[in-house]
Write an enzyme that holds these catalytic residues in place. Sequence first.
Site, mmCIF file in Angstrom:
data_model
loop_
_atom_site.group_PDB
_atom_site.id
_atom_site.type_symbol
_atom_site.label_atom_id
_atom_site.label_comp_id
_atom_site.label_asym_id
_atom_site.label_seq_id
_atom_site.Cartn_x
_atom_site.Cartn_y
_atom_site.Cartn_z
ATOM 1 N NE ARG A 13 -31.946 -22.765 -5.036
ATOM 2 C CZ ARG A 13 -32.687 -22.985 -6.126
ATOM 3 N NH1 ARG A 13 -32.303 -23.857 -7.033
ATOM 4 N NH2 ARG A 13 -33.803 -22.325 -6.322
ATOM 5 C CG ASP A 22 -41.537 -28.758 -7.040
ATOM 6 O OD1 ASP A 22 -40.858 -28.540 -8.071
ATOM 7 O OD2 ASP A 22 -41.042 -28.812 -5.899
ATOM 8 N NE ARG A 47 -37.903 -17.203 -7.645
ATOM 9 C CZ ARG A 47 -37.032 -18.218 -7.540
ATOM 10 N NH1 ARG A 47 -37.269 -19.350 -8.187
ATOM 11 N NH2 ARG A 47 -35.970 -18.124 -6.764
ATOM 12 C CG HIS A 61 -38.478 -22.249 -3.510
ATOM 13 N ND1 HIS A 61 -37.663 -21.131 -3.496
ATOM 14 C CD2 HIS A 61 -38.346 -22.791 -4.753
ATOM 15 C CE1 HIS A 61 -37.069 -21.013 -4.678
ATOM 16 N NE2 HIS A 61 -37.458 -22.007 -5.455
ATOM 17 C CB CYS A 89 -41.636 -23.637 -8.964
ATOM 18 S SG CYS A 89 -41.107 -25.282 -8.484
ATOM 19 C CD GLN A 130 -40.995 -20.541 -7.922
ATOM 20 O OE1 GLN A 130 -39.829 -20.713 -8.238
ATOM 21 N NE2 GLN A 130 -41.880 -19.997 -8.766
HETATM 22 N N1 CP Z 1 -37.839 -22.642 -9.391
HETATM 23 C C1 CP Z 1 -36.511 -22.538 -9.109
HETATM 24 O O1 CP Z 1 -36.127 -22.243 -7.986
HETATM 25 O O2 CP Z 1 -35.699 -22.722 -10.192
HETATM 26 P P1 CP Z 1 -34.122 -22.918 -10.101
HETATM 27 O O3 CP Z 1 -33.887 -24.200 -9.319
HETATM 28 O O4 CP Z 1 -33.670 -23.055 -11.527
HETATM 29 O O5 CP Z 1 -33.515 -21.758 -9.418
#
Ligand code: CP
Length: 307
Positions: free
Chosen positions: A101, A223, A291, A128, A263, A131
């Site tokens: 990430r 989002d 997920r 993403h 998400c 997701q």
């Molecule tokens: N949706 C998502 O990626 O959640 P986090 O940021 O908690 O990993």
Amino acid sequence: MTRHFLRDDDITPSEQEEILKLALELKANPYSQKPFAGPKTVAVIFDKTSTRTRVSFAVGISDLGGVPLIIDSQGSQMGAKESVADTARVLDRQVAQIVWRTYAQAGLDEMAAFSKVPVINALSDEFHPCQLLADLLTIQEHKGKLAGLKLVYIGDGNNMANSYLLAGAMAGMHVVIVTPEKYSPASSIVAEAQEIALTTGGSVSVSHSSAQAVVGADVLATDTWVSMGQEAEKAQRVQDFAGFTIDSELLALAKPDAIVLHCLPAYRGYEISAEVLDGSQAVIWDQAENRLHAQKALMVWLDQRAK
Ligand code: CP
């Protein structure tokens, strides 16, 4: 050749279908596949905070027989002290896959260029894709199909919007991205998604009117208006996004059986009302759980191609 998953269209539409099918199989039989038995280690690196991604990758790697090595980049040499390329060369001799990430997509591209093991984008400023695998799995479970459905995303033209454009088009969905004009998604991504949609029977468009866009929608999604790294812009963004909340009034304009995705984390009263987020049409907890299943399928699928 080692395959990576850095953006939604790093796989083909039929490979997307294959991974979603595998995700359903793994959801039904969580411990049936052990590609990381040994156990092998998978590195999961975070330059940004996370709850869902951190937990679902850790649990998923463990379910697949492996050991998750969670690395918070502040505690490593990555970045200022050591290049991404050198980090990749160190990690790929010791781990089976690298999940990351980060901020710039270019960092992921560099990691993949130097890594002999699969690299997975666990969120970047541009995409993403993990997701979206979970979101598509959730829609498929609740609607029984993906192709032909109308999905309306309302909010910022951010990484989620980009991923909805690409992954939705790949699944043959009719994707509408609704944003205030100055927060429109990048025209290059819209054009790429349009090209994909031509091959799958889907469509993509951008609108600036929520009320018009949601008519006939099967799926509504949103989002946060303030993504990680944009905290200083919060006051301006809250002002600019006024009128782009998914609330009961807006939801009533969609199909009566429309489902709502977020998400997470969610900010009730901003991008979505509490009534909708906590209401019967929201499928967000299934989405969060998915997920795990979607990423397990992705890791199995990438492992099969890394040999
Ligand atoms: N949706 C998502 O990626 O959640 P986090 O940021 O908690 O990993």
